[in-house]
Design a protein around this motif. Structure first.
Motif, PDB file in Angstrom:
ATOM      1  N   SER A 289       0.785  13.383   4.647  1.00 37.68           N
ATOM      2  CA  SER A 289       0.737  13.161   6.086  1.00 37.68           C
ATOM      3  C   SER A 289       1.912  12.287   6.519  1.00 37.68           C
TER       4      SER A 289
ATOM      5  N   TYR B  88       0.828  -1.208   0.000  1.00 43.35           N
ATOM      6  CA  TYR B  88       0.000   0.000   0.000  1.00 43.35           C
ATOM      7  C   TYR B  88       0.859   1.254   0.000  1.00 43.35           C
TER       8      TYR B  88
ATOM      9  N   THR C 108       0.242  12.628  -1.996  1.00 50.72           N
ATOM     10  CA  THR C 108      -0.676  13.305  -2.899  1.00 50.72           C
ATOM     11  C   THR C 108       0.066  13.598  -4.190  1.00 50.72           C
TER      12      THR C 108
ATOM     13  N   GLY D  89       0.695   3.782  -2.935  1.00 51.84           N
ATOM     14  CA  GLY D  89       0.339   5.158  -2.620  1.00 51.84           C
ATOM     15  C   GLY D  89       1.337   6.147  -3.169  1.00 51.84           C
TER      16      GLY D  89
ATOM     17  N   LEU E  67      -2.028   7.813  -3.436  1.00 49.23           N
ATOM     18  CA  LEU E  67      -3.004   7.456  -2.408  1.00 49.23           C
ATOM     19  C   LEU E  67      -2.672   8.183  -1.115  1.00 49.23           C
ATOM     20  N   TYR E  68      -3.476   8.016  -0.070  1.00 47.41           N
ATOM     21  CA  TYR E  68      -3.558   8.959   1.041  1.00 47.41           C
ATOM     22  C   TYR E  68      -2.264   9.476   1.664  1.00 47.41           C
ATOM     23  N   PRO E  69      -1.351   8.693   2.131  1.00 44.47           N
ATOM     24  CA  PRO E  69      -0.262   9.413   2.809  1.00 44.47           C
ATOM     25  C   PRO E  69       0.482  10.328   1.845  1.00 44.47           C
TER      26      PRO E  69
END
Length: 113
Positions: A53, A29, A42, A33, A38-40
């Motif tokens: 993050s 993941y 951008t 990412g 994906l989320y952590p």
């Protein structure tokens, strides 16, 4: 004539397999990412990846390391191997955490810009 004893089959615990799978999924993941934003991470319209993050990334790395060490313990790996994996993983996690948290700019510049 002596009877030969059949080899003893060692069965791996299902929890050990699940913990190794969790380790692989978390690391996958993180890589996915980074590649797709994906989320952590951008991604902007220019294709530059930045870290959204850093705390979440450190938490994911900690979860991956703990599931790896937990899977090694449940699978009854030798104690030296478990300690070595824990020390090396913790050192890598501390170094990466320091690099991430000490830079105010993006620590992961994309290569393809």
């Amino acid at each position: 004539m002596e009877k030969e004893e059949p080899p003893i089959e060692e069965k791996v615990d299902a929890a050990a397999t699940l913990l190794f799978l969790v380790f692989i999924l978390i690391i996958g993941y993180i890589f996915q990412g980074y590649w797709t934003g994906l989320y952590p991470f951008t991604i902007n319209y220019a294709g530059e990846v930045s870290l959204a993050s850093p705390i979440v990334l450190i938490i994911l790395g900690s979860l991956a390391l703990s599931s790896l060490v937990g899977g090694m313990i449940r699978a009854r790996y030798p104690r030296e191997g478990v300690v070595l994996a824990a020390i090396i993983g913790l050192a890598i996690l501390i170094i990466v955490s320091y690099l991430i948290l000490s830079k105010p700019v993006n620590p992961f510049p994309t290569i393809f810009t």
